[in-house]
Design a protein around this motif. Structure first.
Motif, PDB file in Angstrom:
ATOM      1  N   ARG A  83      -3.925  15.929 -33.081  1.00  0.00           N
ATOM      2  CA  ARG A  83      -4.198  17.366 -33.198  1.00  0.00           C
ATOM      3  C   ARG A  83      -5.665  17.673 -32.935  1.00  0.00           C
ATOM      4  NH1 ARG A  83      -0.024  20.238 -35.136  1.00  0.00           N
ATOM      5  NH2 ARG A  83       1.688  19.106 -36.141  1.00  0.00           N
ATOM      6  N   GLY A  84      -6.543  16.766 -33.348  1.00  0.00           N
ATOM      7  CA  GLY A  84      -7.958  16.965 -33.072  1.00  0.00           C
ATOM      8  C   GLY A  84      -8.272  16.881 -31.594  1.00  0.00           C
ATOM      9  N   LEU A  85      -7.549  16.013 -30.897  1.00  0.00           N
ATOM     10  CA  LEU A  85      -7.760  15.857 -29.457  1.00  0.00           C
ATOM     11  C   LEU A  85      -7.089  16.972 -28.672  1.00  0.00           C
ATOM     12  CD1 LEU A  85      -8.737  14.134 -27.059  1.00  0.00           C
ATOM     13  CD2 LEU A  85      -6.620  12.807 -27.262  1.00  0.00           C
ATOM     14  N   ARG A  86      -6.050  17.565 -29.243  1.00  0.00           N
ATOM     15  CA  ARG A  86      -5.244  18.567 -28.538  1.00  0.00           C
ATOM     16  C   ARG A  86      -6.091  19.713 -28.026  1.00  0.00           C
ATOM     17  NH1 ARG A  86      -2.077  20.995 -25.793  1.00  0.00           N
ATOM     18  NH2 ARG A  86       0.067  21.538 -26.291  1.00  0.00           N
ATOM     19  N   ARG A  87      -7.109  20.085 -28.758  1.00  0.00           N
ATOM     20  CA  ARG A  87      -7.945  21.198 -28.341  1.00  0.00           C
ATOM     21  C   ARG A  87      -8.713  20.887 -27.059  1.00  0.00           C
ATOM     22  NH1 ARG A  87     -12.646  22.091 -32.667  1.00  0.00           N
ATOM     23  NH2 ARG A  87     -13.277  23.535 -31.027  1.00  0.00           N
ATOM     24  N   ARG A  88      -8.894  19.600 -26.757  1.00  0.00           N
ATOM     25  CA  ARG A  88      -9.637  19.223 -25.552  1.00  0.00           C
ATOM     26  C   ARG A  88      -8.783  19.280 -24.292  1.00  0.00           C
ATOM     27  NH1 ARG A  88     -13.525  20.826 -27.447  1.00  0.00           N
ATOM     28  NH2 ARG A  88     -14.532  20.180 -25.522  1.00  0.00           N
ATOM     29  N   MET A  89      -7.429  19.286 -24.470  1.00  0.00           N
ATOM     30  CA  MET A  89      -6.509  19.317 -23.337  1.00  0.00           C
ATOM     31  C   MET A  89      -5.517  20.448 -23.562  1.00  0.00           C
ATOM     32  SD  MET A  89      -5.759  15.268 -22.650  1.00  0.00           S
ATOM     33  CE  MET A  89      -4.998  14.975 -24.245  1.00  0.00           C
ATOM     34  N   GLN A  90      -5.616  21.502 -22.773  1.00  0.00           N
ATOM     35  CA  GLN A  90      -4.800  22.688 -23.001  1.00  0.00           C
ATOM     36  C   GLN A  90      -3.864  22.968 -21.818  1.00  0.00           C
ATOM     37  OE1 GLN A  90      -4.652  25.136 -25.711  1.00  0.00           O
ATOM     38  NE2 GLN A  90      -5.379  23.244 -26.667  1.00  0.00           N
ATOM     39  N   PRO A  91      -2.592  23.291 -22.107  1.00  0.00           N
ATOM     40  CA  PRO A  91      -1.637  23.559 -21.032  1.00  0.00           C
ATOM     41  C   PRO A  91      -1.578  25.036 -20.650  1.00  0.00           C
ATOM     42  CG  PRO A  91      -0.480  23.418 -23.106  1.00  0.00           C
ATOM     43  CD  PRO A  91      -1.945  23.208 -23.421  1.00  0.00           C
ATOM     44  N   VAL A  92      -1.221  25.278 -19.388  1.00  0.00           N
ATOM     45  CA  VAL A  92      -0.847  26.611 -18.899  1.00  0.00           C
ATOM     46  C   VAL A  92       0.518  26.432 -18.255  1.00  0.00           C
ATOM     47  CG1 VAL A  92      -1.389  28.513 -17.337  1.00  0.00           C
ATOM     48  CG2 VAL A  92      -3.243  27.285 -18.490  1.00  0.00           C
ATOM     49  N   TYR A  93       1.559  26.962 -18.900  1.00  0.00           N
ATOM     50  CA  TYR A  93       2.925  26.683 -18.473  1.00  0.00           C
ATOM     51  C   TYR A  93       3.431  27.702 -17.453  1.00  0.00           C
ATOM     52  CZ  TYR A  93       3.169  23.209 -22.203  1.00  0.00           C
ATOM     53  OH  TYR A  93       2.944  22.118 -23.007  1.00  0.00           O
ATOM     54  N   GLN A  94       4.606  27.388 -16.926  1.00  0.00           N
ATOM     55  CA  GLN A  94       5.191  28.140 -15.821  1.00  0.00           C
ATOM     56  C   GLN A  94       5.559  29.571 -16.194  1.00  0.00           C
ATOM     57  OE1 GLN A  94       8.565  26.126 -14.174  1.00  0.00           O
ATOM     58  NE2 GLN A  94       9.159  27.801 -12.845  1.00  0.00           N
ATOM     59  N   ASP A  95       6.242  29.755 -17.314  1.00  0.00           N
ATOM     60  CA  ASP A  95       6.751  31.066 -17.688  1.00  0.00           C
ATOM     61  C   ASP A  95       5.986  31.594 -18.899  1.00  0.00           C
ATOM     62  OD1 ASP A  95       8.147  33.333 -18.241  1.00  0.00           O
ATOM     63  OD2 ASP A  95      10.028  32.337 -18.796  1.00  0.00           O
ATOM     64  N   PRO A  96       5.092  32.540 -18.706  1.00  0.00           N
ATOM     65  CA  PRO A  96       4.297  33.028 -19.850  1.00  0.00           C
ATOM     66  C   PRO A  96       5.152  33.689 -20.921  1.00  0.00           C
ATOM     67  CG  PRO A  96       3.955  34.412 -17.907  1.00  0.00           C
ATOM     68  CD  PRO A  96       4.713  33.212 -17.453  1.00  0.00           C
ATOM     69  N   SER A  97       6.283  34.270 -20.533  1.00  0.00           N
ATOM     70  CA  SER A  97       7.128  34.944 -21.520  1.00  0.00           C
ATOM     71  C   SER A  97       7.704  33.970 -22.541  1.00  0.00           C
ATOM     72  CB  SER A  97       8.272  35.691 -20.816  1.00  0.00           C
ATOM     73  OG  SER A  97       7.762  36.729 -20.003  1.00  0.00           O
ATOM     74  N   SER A  98       7.874  32.706 -22.136  1.00  0.00           N
ATOM     75  CA  SER A  98       8.418  31.715 -23.063  1.00  0.00           C
ATOM     76  C   SER A  98       7.356  31.165 -24.007  1.00  0.00           C
ATOM     77  CB  SER A  98       9.044  30.560 -22.271  1.00  0.00           C
ATOM     78  OG  SER A  98       8.053  29.829 -21.567  1.00  0.00           O
ATOM     79  N   VAL A  99       6.099  31.445 -23.728  1.00  0.00           N
ATOM     80  CA  VAL A  99       4.984  30.927 -24.524  1.00  0.00           C
ATOM     81  C   VAL A  99       4.516  31.950 -25.552  1.00  0.00           C
ATOM     82  CG1 VAL A  99       2.626  30.029 -24.422  1.00  0.00           C
ATOM     83  CG2 VAL A  99       4.259  29.450 -22.619  1.00  0.00           C
ATOM     84  N   LEU A 100       4.544  33.235 -25.192  1.00  0.00           N
ATOM     85  CA  LEU A 100       3.996  34.287 -26.045  1.00  0.00           C
ATOM     86  C   LEU A 100       5.034  34.748 -27.059  1.00  0.00           C
ATOM     87  CD1 LEU A 100       2.212  36.399 -23.281  1.00  0.00           C
ATOM     88  CD2 LEU A 100       1.199  34.677 -24.789  1.00  0.00           C
ATOM     89  N   ASP A 101       4.630  34.836 -28.319  1.00  0.00           N
ATOM     90  CA  ASP A 101       5.508  35.340 -29.376  1.00  0.00           C
ATOM     91  C   ASP A 101       5.656  36.853 -29.190  1.00  0.00           C
ATOM     92  OD1 ASP A 101       6.596  36.315 -31.826  1.00  0.00           O
ATOM     93  OD2 ASP A 101       5.882  34.508 -32.855  1.00  0.00           O
ATOM     94  N   PRO A 102       6.882  37.348 -28.977  1.00  0.00           N
ATOM     95  CA  PRO A 102       7.052  38.787 -28.704  1.00  0.00           C
ATOM     96  C   PRO A 102       6.666  39.676 -29.870  1.00  0.00           C
ATOM     97  CG  PRO A 102       9.190  37.732 -29.072  1.00  0.00           C
ATOM     98  CD  PRO A 102       8.172  36.630 -28.990  1.00  0.00           C
ATOM     99  N   ARG A 103       6.522  39.098 -31.080  1.00  0.00           N
ATOM    100  CA  ARG A 103       6.200  39.900 -32.263  1.00  0.00           C
ATOM    101  C   ARG A 103       4.698  40.023 -32.478  1.00  0.00           C
ATOM    102  NH1 ARG A 103       9.347  35.988 -36.162  1.00  0.00           N
ATOM    103  NH2 ARG A 103       8.066  34.621 -34.840  1.00  0.00           N
ATOM    104  N   TRP A 104       3.915  39.223 -31.769  1.00  0.00           N
ATOM    105  CA  TRP A 104       2.471  39.214 -31.977  1.00  0.00           C
ATOM    106  C   TRP A 104       1.766  40.026 -30.909  1.00  0.00           C
ATOM    107  CZ3 TRP A 104       0.730  33.517 -33.311  1.00  0.00           C
ATOM    108  CH2 TRP A 104       1.315  33.151 -34.532  1.00  0.00           C
ATOM    109  N   THR A 105       0.714  40.726 -31.324  1.00  0.00           N
ATOM    110  CA  THR A 105      -0.152  41.368 -30.337  1.00  0.00           C
ATOM    111  C   THR A 105      -0.958  40.290 -29.612  1.00  0.00           C
ATOM    112  OG1 THR A 105      -2.016  41.614 -31.861  1.00  0.00           O
ATOM    113  CG2 THR A 105      -0.375  43.407 -31.811  1.00  0.00           C
ATOM    114  N   VAL A 106      -1.561  40.696 -28.514  1.00  0.00           N
ATOM    115  CA  VAL A 106      -2.408  39.767 -27.764  1.00  0.00           C
ATOM    116  C   VAL A 106      -3.531  39.240 -28.641  1.00  0.00           C
ATOM    117  CG1 VAL A 106      -4.049  39.610 -25.842  1.00  0.00           C
ATOM    118  CG2 VAL A 106      -1.841  40.763 -25.521  1.00  0.00           C
ATOM    119  N   ARG A 107      -4.113  40.111 -29.438  1.00  0.00           N
ATOM    120  CA  ARG A 107      -5.202  39.669 -30.318  1.00  0.00           C
ATOM    121  C   ARG A 107      -4.713  38.588 -31.277  1.00  0.00           C
ATOM    122  NH1 ARG A 107      -9.939  42.613 -33.762  1.00  0.00           N
ATOM    123  NH2 ARG A 107     -10.264  40.913 -35.217  1.00  0.00           N
TER     124      ARG A 107
END
Length: 258
Positions: A83-107
């Motif tokens: 988990r400490g290393l995870r912040r050093r390697m970040q993914p950008v996935y194919q479908d943004p809709s599957s990554v973003l929680d629909p209940r949360w604002t962008v902030r």
């Protein structure tokens, strides 16, 4: 000096449903990613690109071989070290809709990793950081109050990129980051990734089935077929003078005018 990220002779298989057999997905994959460099993984669907990405991020363990970060083996998922290393390697996935929680604002989406990894930040500091991240990906501050359902596909992917940047990573892993977007938006997102890489000197692993996009985005290309690397080299060389028949077929399949 050790490479930023290195894979040595990775093999990975998965069980075949209803059988004792296993399906070998990756065979003897090795690669090196140095600081500030970009490597492209190109191949048809089922060639093992995304599986390799999960191994490089430490989300899956290889059957054999190893992944090293700055010369040390990756800690096993989901240990505190990982988990400490995870912040050093970040993914950008194919479908943004599957990554973003629909209940949360962008902030709220952008603040979540800050709350987890930088708990000492005040609410004001987190807000300033969110506005800065939105500005870096070409979105105005008012976007922070919106829900994913109020955003276009391109705007959603910009939010996903902003979230990946929030913890100052050293490596971006972009897995088909524009294939779910309209053609008119794809070039904007690709150029944004190039601009961010240049500004931050980020290393990047870019996954795509489109060899032309990989050539545009990366300095080195690895071509995968059936879980094996069949060709590798400078991206321009692989594109302009492909040596393997499979790479030649990928190049010939590109649309051309005239």
């Amino acid at each position: 000096m050790s490479p930023l990220l290195e894979a040595r002779d990775l093999c990975k298989s998965f069980p075949v449903p209803g059988s004792k057999a296993r399906h070998l997905v990756l065979r003897g994959i090795s690669l090196v990613l140095d600081e500030g460099r970009s490597v492209g993984l190109v191949g048809e669907s089922g060639s093992g690109k995304s599986t390799l990405g999960r191994l490089l991020l430490g989300l899956d363990r290889p059957d054999s071989g190893e992944v090293l970060y700055r010369g040390a083996p990756l800690a096993p998922y989901p240990s505190p070290e990982w988990r400490g290393l995870r912040r050093r390697m970040q993914p950008v996935y194919q479908d943004p809709s599957s990554v973003l929680d629909p209940r949360w604002t962008v902030r709220e989406t952008l603040e979540e990793p800050l709350r987890i990894h930088q708990p000492g930040l005040s609410s004001t500091q987190r807000g300033d950081r969110v506005r800065d991240l939105l500005d870096q990906v070409g979105l105005d501050g008012a976007t922070g109050a919106r829900l994913p359902s109020e955003l276009s596909g391109g705007q959603k992917q910009r939010v996903v990129i902003a979230r990946a940047l929030s913890l100052e990573p050293e490596i971006l892993f972009a897995d088909e980051p524009v294939s779910a977007l309209d053609i008119s938006v794809q070039a904007q997102i690709l150029n944004l990734l190039l601009e961010i890489r240049s500004r931050r000197s980020l290393a990047m692993i870019f996954v795509s089935h489109n060899i032309d996009v990989v050539r545009h985005m990366t300095e080195e290309t690895l071509v995968l077929q059936g879980g094996e690397i069949v060709e590798r080299g400078p991206s321009r060389t692989v594109f302009e003078t492909p040596a393997h028949p499979f790479t030649q077929a990928l190049v010939k399949a590109l649309p051309r005018l005239g």
